[in-house]
Scaffold this motif. Structure first.
Motif, PDB file in Angstrom:
ATOM      1  N   LEU A 133      -5.211   9.368  -0.340  1.00 49.29           N
ATOM      2  CA  LEU A 133      -6.197   9.739   0.677  1.00 49.29           C
ATOM      3  C   LEU A 133      -6.344  11.258   0.671  1.00 49.29           C
ATOM      4  N   GLN A 134      -7.542  11.734   0.400  1.00 44.21           N
ATOM      5  CA  GLN A 134      -7.791  13.183   0.298  1.00 44.21           C
ATOM      6  C   GLN A 134      -8.889  13.606   1.265  1.00 44.21           C
ATOM      7  N   HIS A 135      -8.949  14.941   1.544  1.00 45.91           N
ATOM      8  CA  HIS A 135      -9.873  15.416   2.598  1.00 45.91           C
ATOM      9  C   HIS A 135     -10.655  16.660   2.206  1.00 45.91           C
ATOM     10  N   TYR A 187      -0.549   9.027  -6.940  1.00 49.80           N
ATOM     11  CA  TYR A 187      -1.261  10.185  -7.498  1.00 49.80           C
ATOM     12  C   TYR A 187      -1.572   9.983  -8.982  1.00 49.80           C
ATOM     13  N   ARG A 200       0.843  -1.204   0.000  1.00 49.74           N
ATOM     14  CA  ARG A 200       0.000   0.000   0.000  1.00 49.74           C
ATOM     15  C   ARG A 200       0.870   1.242   0.000  1.00 49.74           C
ATOM     16  N   ARG A 201       0.733   2.056  -1.015  1.00 43.14           N
ATOM     17  CA  ARG A 201       1.448   3.325  -1.082  1.00 43.14           C
ATOM     18  C   ARG A 201       0.479   4.386  -1.602  1.00 43.14           C
ATOM     19  N   THR A 202       0.931   5.635  -1.527  1.00 43.21           N
ATOM     20  CA  THR A 202       0.144   6.730  -2.091  1.00 43.21           C
ATOM     21  C   THR A 202       0.454   6.840  -3.577  1.00 43.21           C
ATOM     22  N   LYS A 246       9.628   8.866  -0.213  1.00 43.38           N
ATOM     23  CA  LYS A 246       9.239   8.484   1.145  1.00 43.38           C
ATOM     24  C   LYS A 246      10.487   8.172   1.970  1.00 43.38           C
ATOM     25  N   TYR A 296     -12.172  20.204   4.172  1.00 44.74           N
ATOM     26  CA  TYR A 296     -11.660  21.545   3.884  1.00 44.74           C
ATOM     27  C   TYR A 296     -12.772  22.519   3.510  1.00 44.74           C
ATOM     28  N   TRP A 338      -7.625   0.660   1.514  1.00 44.82           N
ATOM     29  CA  TRP A 338      -6.469   1.116   0.716  1.00 44.82           C
ATOM     30  C   TRP A 338      -5.537  -0.066   0.442  1.00 44.82           C
TER      31      TRP A 338
HETATM   32  C1  LIG Z   1      -4.556  10.357   8.204  1.00 42.17           C
HETATM   33  C2  LIG Z   1      -3.846  10.618   6.907  1.00 42.17           C
HETATM   34  C3  LIG Z   1      -4.122  11.756   6.190  1.00 42.17           C
HETATM   35  C4  LIG Z   1      -3.545  11.966   4.940  1.00 42.17           C
HETATM   36  N1  LIG Z   1      -3.902  13.065   4.206  1.00 42.17           N
HETATM   37  C5  LIG Z   1      -3.432  13.212   2.960  1.00 42.17           C
HETATM   38  C6  LIG Z   1      -3.875  14.285   2.142  1.00 42.17           C
HETATM   39  O1  LIG Z   1      -4.710  15.102   2.558  1.00 42.17           O
HETATM   40  N2  LIG Z   1      -3.386  14.386   0.883  1.00 42.17           N
HETATM   41  C7  LIG Z   1      -2.469  13.477   0.392  1.00 42.17           C
HETATM   42  O2  LIG Z   1      -2.074  13.605  -0.764  1.00 42.17           O
HETATM   43  N3  LIG Z   1      -2.015  12.448   1.157  1.00 42.17           N
HETATM   44  C8  LIG Z   1      -2.483  12.296   2.412  1.00 42.17           C
HETATM   45  N4  LIG Z   1      -2.063  11.245   3.185  1.00 42.17           N
HETATM   46  C9  LIG Z   1      -1.058  10.306   2.651  1.00 42.17           C
HETATM   47  C10 LIG Z   1       0.307  10.474   3.321  1.00 42.17           C
HETATM   48  O3  LIG Z   1       0.913  11.657   2.876  1.00 42.17           O
HETATM   49  C11 LIG Z   1       1.137   9.252   2.947  1.00 42.17           C
HETATM   50  O4  LIG Z   1       0.474   8.090   3.430  1.00 42.17           O
HETATM   51  C12 LIG Z   1       2.542   9.309   3.550  1.00 42.17           C
HETATM   52  O5  LIG Z   1       3.288  10.341   2.959  1.00 42.17           O
HETATM   53  C13 LIG Z   1       3.302   7.997   3.383  1.00 42.17           C
HETATM   54  O6  LIG Z   1       3.344   7.617   2.021  1.00 42.17           O
HETATM   55  P1  LIG Z   1       2.716   6.248   1.503  1.00 42.17           P
HETATM   56  O7  LIG Z   1       1.214   6.361   1.616  1.00 42.17           O
HETATM   57  O8  LIG Z   1       3.169   6.114   0.083  1.00 42.17           O
HETATM   58  O9  LIG Z   1       3.220   5.145   2.375  1.00 42.17           O
HETATM   59  C14 LIG Z   1      -2.618  11.023   4.425  1.00 42.17           C
HETATM   60  C15 LIG Z   1      -2.328   9.878   5.175  1.00 42.17           C
HETATM   61  C16 LIG Z   1      -2.931   9.674   6.380  1.00 42.17           C
HETATM   62  C17 LIG Z   1      -2.628   8.407   7.140  1.00 42.17           C
END
Ligand SMILES: Cc1cc2nc3c(=O)[nH]c(=O)nc-3n(C[C@H](O)[C@H](O)[C@H](O)COP(=O)(O)O)c2cc1C
Length: 210
Positions: free
Chosen positions: A150-152, A16, A12-14, A196, A156, A138
């Protein structure tokens, strides 16, 4: 077994960069979301977590017609920020779908009223639970080869939050906790300019073995 679980969580990674492709049929996406909702723990098993799964035009509509106009309005005419967030929102809209996460405040408030001695804890515990739910969904998507972030934007902007409820006929007690755009990734996770990193583990974990 636990090492298998931990190695799976590393997938699991972020992401875009997303495409309008899913590796699994929509029915499988639905079952992933349903299983995640059912089996994620919640305080006193109160089950306040709620999820809406959107694909195709419903996901596009969310980003283009609800999040974009609502959120850009909050930027007060800042041209640089408007350009940046227009780009970011287009990236989310480029995905196959979006999972919307909510907490039903009616359930949280009900528990707070029922167990007065713990009343103020329930909102925090509920947020903990929603985080677990987001992580579960995820990771489950990642294991199918689907990237997500993960976006919010519901948090906002009140306008975004209200319009999401209206557009998808959701109860007014559902509070947005996150939006997860997903799809088969078009590239590597994260952002090239911000790879990261990991802080020293010994500063974060202490052990006392007997
Ligand atoms: C509670 C929480 C809130 C986060 N909010 C955002 C966000 O608003 N925008 C975003 O692009 N990533 C968001 N992230 C992703 C983190 O930036 C990301 O998980 C972190 O940098 C580690 O990278 P990875 O997900 O690739 O392991 C969020 C993660 C968590 C756990």
């Amino acid at each position: 077994m636990s090492s298998t679980f931990l190695s799976l969580t590393k997938t699991r990674r972020t992401h875009y960069g997303l495409s309008k492709v899913s590796t699994v049929p929509d029915a499988k996406l639905q079952s992933i979301v349903e299983e995640a909702v059912m089996h994620t723990p919640s305080p006193f098993n109160m089950q306040a977590g709620r999820v809406v799964l959107l694909t195709g035009k419903f996901s596009d509509d969310l980003w283009e017609n609800i999040v974009k106009p609502g959120y850009l309005k909050t930027l007060g005419g800042n041209e640089g920020a408007i350009k940046l967030y227009t780009q970011k929102i287009a990236e989310y809209a480029a995905g196959y779908g979006t999972i919307l996460f909510f907490e039903d405040q009616a359930v949280v408030n009900d528990m707070s009223a029922k167990i007065l001695s713990l009343g103020k804890e329930f909102p925090v515990w509920s947020e903990n639970s929603t985080g677990m739910l987001q992580f579960t969904a995820w990771t489950a998507l990642a294991l199918e080869g689907i990237g997500a972030s993960l976006q919010h934007y519901g948090a906002y902007s009140e306008e975004v939050s209200a319009n999401v409820l209206k557009e998808f006929n959701l109860p007014l007690t559902w509070k947005s906790t996150a939006m997860m755009p997903f799809g088969v990734p078009t590239g590597e996770p994260g952002t090239a300019s911000r790879p990261k990193t990991f802080n020293p583990i010994e500063e974060r974990v202490k052990v006392y073995f007997d």
